[in-house]
Motif scaffolding. Structure first.
Motif, mmCIF file in Angstrom:
data_model
loop_
_atom_site.group_PDB
_atom_site.id
_atom_site.type_symbol
_atom_site.label_atom_id
_atom_site.label_comp_id
_atom_site.label_asym_id
_atom_site.label_seq_id
_atom_site.Cartn_x
_atom_site.Cartn_y
_atom_site.Cartn_z
ATOM 1 N N HIS A 78 -44.472 -4.533 -1.363
ATOM 2 C CA HIS A 78 -43.318 -3.976 -2.070
ATOM 3 C C HIS A 78 -42.145 -4.950 -1.969
ATOM 4 C CE1 HIS A 78 -45.598 -0.236 -1.492
ATOM 5 N NE2 HIS A 78 -44.926 0.202 -2.541
ATOM 6 N N SER A 80 -37.675 -5.068 -3.213
ATOM 7 C CA SER A 80 -36.565 -4.400 -3.884
ATOM 8 C C SER A 80 -35.486 -5.418 -4.213
ATOM 9 C CB SER A 80 -35.988 -3.277 -3.018
ATOM 10 O OG SER A 80 -35.441 -3.803 -1.829
ATOM 11 N N VAL A 102 -37.216 -0.844 -6.984
ATOM 12 C CA VAL A 102 -38.295 -1.034 -6.021
ATOM 13 C C VAL A 102 -39.579 -1.284 -6.798
ATOM 14 C CG1 VAL A 102 -39.597 -0.007 -4.128
ATOM 15 C CG2 VAL A 102 -37.148 0.466 -4.349
ATOM 16 N N GLU A 104 -43.880 -2.395 -6.688
ATOM 17 C CA GLU A 104 -45.127 -2.485 -5.935
ATOM 18 C C GLU A 104 -46.011 -3.523 -6.609
ATOM 19 O OE1 GLU A 104 -48.925 0.219 -4.415
ATOM 20 O OE2 GLU A 104 -47.381 1.127 -5.676
ATOM 21 N N ASP A 113 -42.828 0.331 -10.748
ATOM 22 C CA ASP A 113 -41.420 0.089 -10.458
ATOM 23 C C ASP A 113 -40.693 1.422 -10.498
ATOM 24 O OD1 ASP A 113 -40.774 0.656 -13.177
ATOM 25 O OD2 ASP A 113 -40.575 -1.445 -13.691
#
Length: 120
Positions: A78, A80, A102, A104, A113
């Protein structure tokens, strides 16, 4: 690509205003995108639909006064980033917004997202 490499490339493309290119290059075909509950685009599924959502947003903007994208913060699969934008919209006037996004990553592609921001 590693999660860090995907994150770095996304930030680079966003800073260059190449959001649609970022989707083409970095998103998985089956990506799931989430906006805050109650927003018109609360859930968008599939790369084509996410790209369409992005293009519709771009078309709604009259002028971007400033836009920034932070360095990515990566944890395993992940990452951000913080995005700030000050824009004038064709239908809503000038709005300043700050959001946390955020993402993945699996197998070198963004598979999900989610955007966190205050609505209204």
């Amino acid at each position: 690509m590693t999660t860090q490499e995907v994150a770095n490339q996304l930030v680079k493309l966003c800073r260059e205003g190449k959001n649609d290119q970022a989707i083409d290059e970095l998103y998985a075909d089956n990506v799931v995108s989430r906006e805050p509950k109650g927003s018109p685009m609360e859930l968008t599924e599939g790369k084509a639909a996410v790209k369409d959502k992005t293009l519709r947003w771009e078309e709604s903007v009259q002028e971007i006064h400033s836009a920034t994208c932070s360095e990515p913060l990566v944890a395993d699969n992940h990452f951000s980033i913080v995005m700030d934008i000050d824009a004038t919209y064709k239908e809503h006037g000038r709005i300043k917004m700050s959001e946390i996004a955020v993402y993945e990553v699996k197998e070198g592609k963004i598979v999900a997202d989610e955007f966190f921001y205050r609505m209204g």
